[in-house]
Design an enzyme around this catalytic site. Structure first.
Site, PDB file in Angstrom:
ATOM      1  N   ASP A  51       0.851  -1.189   0.000  1.00  0.00           N
ATOM      2  CA  ASP A  51       0.000   0.000   0.000  1.00  0.00           C
ATOM      3  C   ASP A  51       0.891   1.246   0.000  1.00  0.00           C
ATOM      4  OD1 ASP A  51      -2.478   1.525   0.428  1.00  0.00           O
ATOM      5  OD2 ASP A  51      -1.701   1.838   2.449  1.00  0.00           O
ATOM      6  N   ASP A  65      -1.627  -0.644   6.040  1.00  0.00           N
ATOM      7  CA  ASP A  65      -1.708   0.054   7.319  1.00  0.00           C
ATOM      8  C   ASP A  65      -3.117   0.141   7.873  1.00  0.00           C
ATOM      9  OD1 ASP A  65      -2.490   1.974   5.258  1.00  0.00           O
ATOM     10  OD2 ASP A  65      -2.411   3.472   6.853  1.00  0.00           O
TER      11      ASP A  65
END
Length: 223
Positions: free
Chosen positions: A11, A175
């Site tokens: 990500d 995250d």
């Protein structure tokens, strides 16, 4: 340890780059253009992660508009936000410690890497280039690359297809709950960083295989 990994998907916002400053400037300039109340950084942190359109809609509703009224001005807000974000992309952000070294170590293992984010693809490519991270990735996919975005599993499944690896052999590094849910639904193992943005919720509550404090920990994790 996580065994059998053949590729890694990473990500962007909150995982590799702290972009909260960029969001803060672009979003509040957009709201100012629309004569809407501004949004504090602490509120923005809870809103990011589900794509730019969700961020703008959330900010408009946070400022007092109901869902219908927010949608009515969304097209104009989106146009202003794109212009402001393009102007500041990367200027108020910073790469998290250990990111570059962690990616270098993964590449040294011969693992192909892909960046998968809900950020629009053009913004993602530009940010990666400005931060010198683009050289690490075989593929980059954004929130407008596929028909659906994380937490839907489709982007992960399609990214695995592009990498040529099975989901079970492709590690997702993120995250937030979005990354975790998408990984679980796609059948990918997932490692979550303990920093970043997770809608104001403790990241340990999200489904995960490992929690890490830095991307440099991935090398030992896959040993």
């Amino acid at each position: 340890m996580i065994a059998g990994i053949r590729a890694v998907i990473v990500d962007l916002d909150g995982t590799m780059v702290d972009t909260l400053g960029d969001f803060d400037v672009a979003l509040n300039r957009t709201l100012q253009d629309l004569s809407r109340p501004g949004v504090a950084r602490t509120d923005i942190e809870r809103m990011v992660g589900k794509g730019s359109m969700h961020l703008i809609r959330s900010a408009l509703q946070h400022g007092g508009l109901d869902a219908g009224a927010a949608d009515a001005v969304l097209e104009r807000a989106w146009a202003r936000y794109q212009a402001h974000y393009q102007a500041v992309n990367g200027q108020h952000s910073a790469v998290y410690p250990g990111v570059d070294a962690g990616l270098v170590a993964l590449a040294a293992r011969g693992l192909p890497l892909a960046c998968l984010t809900n950020k629009p693809l053009a913004f993602a490519r530009e940010l990666l280039a400005r931060k010198g991270l683009d050289r690490h990735f075989r593929h980059v996919f954004g929130g407008d690359s596929f028909a659906r975005t994380k937490p839907d599993p489709l982007p992960l499944i399609e990214t695995c297809r592009a990498l040529g690896t099975a989901p079970a052999a492709t590690l997702m590094v993120g995250d937030s709950l979005n990354d975790a849910q998408a990984a679980r639904a796609a059948g990918c193992p997932v490692a979550l960083v303990t920093y970043g943005y997770n809608h104001g919720e403790p990241i340990a509550r999200a489904p995960h295989d490992r929690l890490i404090d830095s991307l440099v920990e991935l090398d030992a994790l896959l040993a």
